[in-house]
Write a protein that holds these residues in place. Structure first.
Motif, mmCIF file in Angstrom:
data_model
loop_
_atom_site.group_PDB
_atom_site.id
_atom_site.type_symbol
_atom_site.label_atom_id
_atom_site.label_comp_id
_atom_site.label_asym_id
_atom_site.label_seq_id
_atom_site.Cartn_x
_atom_site.Cartn_y
_atom_site.Cartn_z
ATOM 1 N N SER A 4 0.835 -1.206 0.000
ATOM 2 C CA SER A 4 0.000 0.000 0.000
ATOM 3 C C SER A 4 0.865 1.249 0.000
ATOM 4 O O SER A 4 0.574 2.221 -0.704
ATOM 5 N N ASN A 5 1.952 1.217 0.786
ATOM 6 C CA ASN A 5 2.847 2.369 0.844
ATOM 7 C C ASN A 5 3.626 2.533 -0.455
ATOM 8 O O ASN A 5 3.885 3.658 -0.898
ATOM 9 N N ASN A 6 4.017 1.415 -1.072
ATOM 10 C CA ASN A 6 4.674 1.496 -2.380
ATOM 11 C C ASN A 6 3.749 2.139 -3.408
ATOM 12 O O ASN A 6 4.170 2.977 -4.209
ATOM 13 N N PHE A 7 2.477 1.721 -3.364
ATOM 14 C CA PHE A 7 1.471 2.307 -4.253
ATOM 15 C C PHE A 7 1.322 3.799 -3.968
ATOM 16 O O PHE A 7 1.240 4.614 -4.892
ATOM 17 N N GLY A 8 1.309 4.154 -2.660
ATOM 18 C CA GLY A 8 1.162 5.555 -2.276
ATOM 19 C C GLY A 8 2.297 6.411 -2.797
ATOM 20 O O GLY A 8 2.081 7.544 -3.255
ATOM 21 N N ILE A 9 3.513 5.890 -2.746
ATOM 22 C CA ILE A 9 4.670 6.639 -3.233
ATOM 23 C C ILE A 9 4.574 6.880 -4.736
ATOM 24 O O ILE A 9 4.798 7.992 -5.225
ATOM 25 N N VAL A 10 4.226 5.825 -5.483
ATOM 26 C CA VAL A 10 4.106 5.947 -6.944
ATOM 27 C C VAL A 10 3.039 6.970 -7.313
ATOM 28 O O VAL A 10 3.265 7.858 -8.159
ATOM 29 N N ILE A 11 1.858 6.867 -6.696
ATOM 30 C CA ILE A 11 0.767 7.792 -7.000
ATOM 31 C C ILE A 11 1.114 9.217 -6.567
ATOM 32 O O ILE A 11 0.750 10.191 -7.238
ATOM 33 N N SER A 12 1.830 9.346 -5.464
ATOM 34 C CA SER A 12 2.230 10.678 -4.980
ATOM 35 C C SER A 12 3.157 11.359 -5.983
ATOM 36 O O SER A 12 3.020 12.559 -6.257
ATOM 37 N N PHE A 13 4.109 10.603 -6.534
ATOM 38 C CA PHE A 13 5.003 11.177 -7.545
ATOM 39 C C PHE A 13 4.236 11.512 -8.819
ATOM 40 O O PHE A 13 4.542 12.500 -9.493
ATOM 41 N N PHE A 212 -4.956 13.088 1.625
ATOM 42 C CA PHE A 212 -6.221 12.603 2.175
ATOM 43 C C PHE A 212 -6.700 11.339 1.483
ATOM 44 O O PHE A 212 -7.190 10.403 2.134
ATOM 45 N N VAL A 213 -6.553 11.279 0.168
ATOM 46 C CA VAL A 213 -7.052 10.121 -0.580
ATOM 47 C C VAL A 213 -6.023 8.990 -0.614
ATOM 48 O O VAL A 213 -6.326 7.850 -0.257
ATOM 49 N N VAL A 214 -4.793 9.313 -1.060
ATOM 50 C CA VAL A 214 -3.787 8.269 -1.291
ATOM 51 C C VAL A 214 -3.262 7.673 0.009
ATOM 52 O O VAL A 214 -3.095 6.457 0.134
ATOM 53 N N TRP A 215 -3.017 8.548 1.010
ATOM 54 C CA TRP A 215 -2.365 8.082 2.232
ATOM 55 C C TRP A 215 -3.325 7.834 3.400
ATOM 56 O O TRP A 215 -2.916 7.299 4.426
ATOM 57 N N HIS A 216 -4.576 8.260 3.229
ATOM 58 C CA HIS A 216 -5.530 8.035 4.320
ATOM 59 C C HIS A 216 -6.765 7.249 3.867
ATOM 60 O O HIS A 216 -7.056 6.178 4.413
ATOM 61 N N SER A 217 -7.478 7.763 2.882
ATOM 62 C CA SER A 217 -8.767 7.169 2.512
ATOM 63 C C SER A 217 -8.629 5.768 1.930
ATOM 64 O O SER A 217 -9.352 4.847 2.327
ATOM 65 N N LEU A 218 -7.730 5.601 0.950
ATOM 66 C CA LEU A 218 -7.582 4.284 0.323
ATOM 67 C C LEU A 218 -7.086 3.213 1.312
ATOM 68 O O LEU A 218 -7.646 2.101 1.337
ATOM 69 N N PRO A 219 -6.071 3.504 2.143
ATOM 70 C CA PRO A 219 -5.703 2.508 3.166
ATOM 71 C C PRO A 219 -6.832 2.225 4.150
ATOM 72 O O PRO A 219 -6.999 1.089 4.600
ATOM 73 N N SER A 220 -7.631 3.258 4.465
ATOM 74 C CA SER A 220 -8.749 3.069 5.378
ATOM 75 C C SER A 220 -9.815 2.169 4.754
ATOM 76 O O SER A 220 -10.378 1.294 5.424
ATOM 77 N N ILE A 221 -10.092 2.387 3.475
ATOM 78 C CA ILE A 221 -11.067 1.530 2.785
ATOM 79 C C ILE A 221 -10.604 0.080 2.814
ATOM 80 O O ILE A 221 -11.397 -0.836 3.083
ATOM 81 N N LYS A 222 -9.329 -0.142 2.556
ATOM 82 C CA LYS A 222 -8.777 -1.507 2.579
ATOM 83 C C LYS A 222 -8.936 -2.133 3.961
ATOM 84 O O LYS A 222 -9.335 -3.290 4.094
ATOM 85 N N GLU A 223 -8.645 -1.348 4.998
ATOM 86 C CA GLU A 223 -8.757 -1.842 6.370
ATOM 87 C C GLU A 223 -10.212 -2.149 6.720
ATOM 88 O O GLU A 223 -10.503 -3.153 7.384
#
Length: 298
Positions: A4-13, A212-223
């Motif tokens: 999830s964090n790898n995905f977050g880094i890619v999307i953030s860039f 808010f979306v990449v680092w909070h909402s999407l991981p929260s949805i998964k959880e």
């Protein structure tokens, strides 16, 4: 480092790349769009979570819980209208803890540690203040519109330093007590540097949307999907989306009405964040209860 964090880094860039090719207006439009799509969605399944949390309760108690949830949202709206300063302070603290708890949920144990809670809250405040620091004039304007008082004298750079010191102190306390935390320090420093670069270069709304979306909402949805269905899969995501759909649509309609009425006025951003705050209060309580159950199952 999780997938999830790898995905977050890619999307953030990728989000950072967008800042170099799209105007501020387009960044803002894209930012609002993904907040509406995924940011609002991650808080739209609270009633399903409540049902899961209280699965042994009677239908009558379930209806009472639904009523309490609606009252809580209404209370948030009224609070912003009657006591906007207090409402804003509560919103920032609650949001900070909510962000910090999600990002650092690996620290959650059966017994809630005051040090962990203090660190998670301070971490969330640091993220928010880091964002505010790079958009001080716009943030002052939005806050001033929410509380109906100009705040031109507030310097978020000083606030960032103070909160940074508090974060360092609470972090030191955790290093001594929590070996899991020690292993995560360096990678999270890299994350903070990444957030700082994004916040500095992106429009306020786009910068907020990325975090808010990449680092909070999407991981929260998964959880939440793990909690509701036992595993994360496309099939379970579809189930999650279906159960959240009605509340999600109602939220979007509410925001759309705000946009239609105030789209040509600067106050729209203030109303938008006030609306987010009203639905954040009960959502945070629901997620806290979910986390509490997860801790007991560890």
């Amino acid at each position: 480092m999780t997938n999830s964090n790898n995905f977050g880094i890619v999307i953030s860039f990728f989000g950072l790349w967008i800042t170099t090719y799209f105007s501020i207006e387009y960044q803002q439009t894209i930012g609002f769009a993904i907040i509406f799509l995924f940011g609002i969605l991650h808080g739209s399944n609270d009633l399903k979570l409540i049902s899961k949390i209280n699965q042994g309760e009677t239908a009558t108690i379930g209806k009472k819980i639904l009523l309490y949830y609606i009252i809580f949202v209404f209370f948030g709206v009224v609070l912003f209208y009657v006591l906007p300063k207090i409402a804003l302070i509560l919103f920032l603290i609650v949001s900070a803890y909510h962000f910090g708890e999600q990002h650092w949920n690996i620290l959650n144990t059966k017994k809630a540690s005051k040090t962990v809670i203090a660190f998670q809250t301070t971490y969330g405040l640091f993220i928010l203040t880091l964002l505010f620091n790079f958009h001080q004039e716009e943030v002052r304007k939005i806050i001033g519109q929410i509380i109906n008082v100009p705040i031109t004298s507030v310097n978020f750079s000083y606030c960032l330093i103070v909160i940074g010191v508090l974060l360092f102190v609470t972090g030191l306390l955790l290093v001594r007590k929590n070996p899991i935390f020690s292993k995560e320090i360096m990678v999270n420093i890299v994350y903070l540097i990444l957030f700082g670069i994004i916040f500095r270069n992106a429009n306020l709304i786009w910068a907020f949307a990325i975090y808010f979306v990449v680092w909070h909402s999407l991981p929260s949805i998964k959880e939440q999907i793990y909690f509701l269905y036992g595993e994360y899969s496309l099939k379970n995501f579809v189930q999650y989306f279906k159960s959240a759909f009605a509340y999600w649509i109602l939220s979007l309609i509410g925001i759309l009405l705000l946009y239609v009425l105030f789209k040509d006025q600067e106050i729209f951003k203030a109303l938008f964040f006030s609306f987010l705050a009203a639905i954040t209060f009960p959502h945070t309580l629901v997620i806290m209860k979910m986390q509490s159950i997860n801790k007991n199952n560890v």
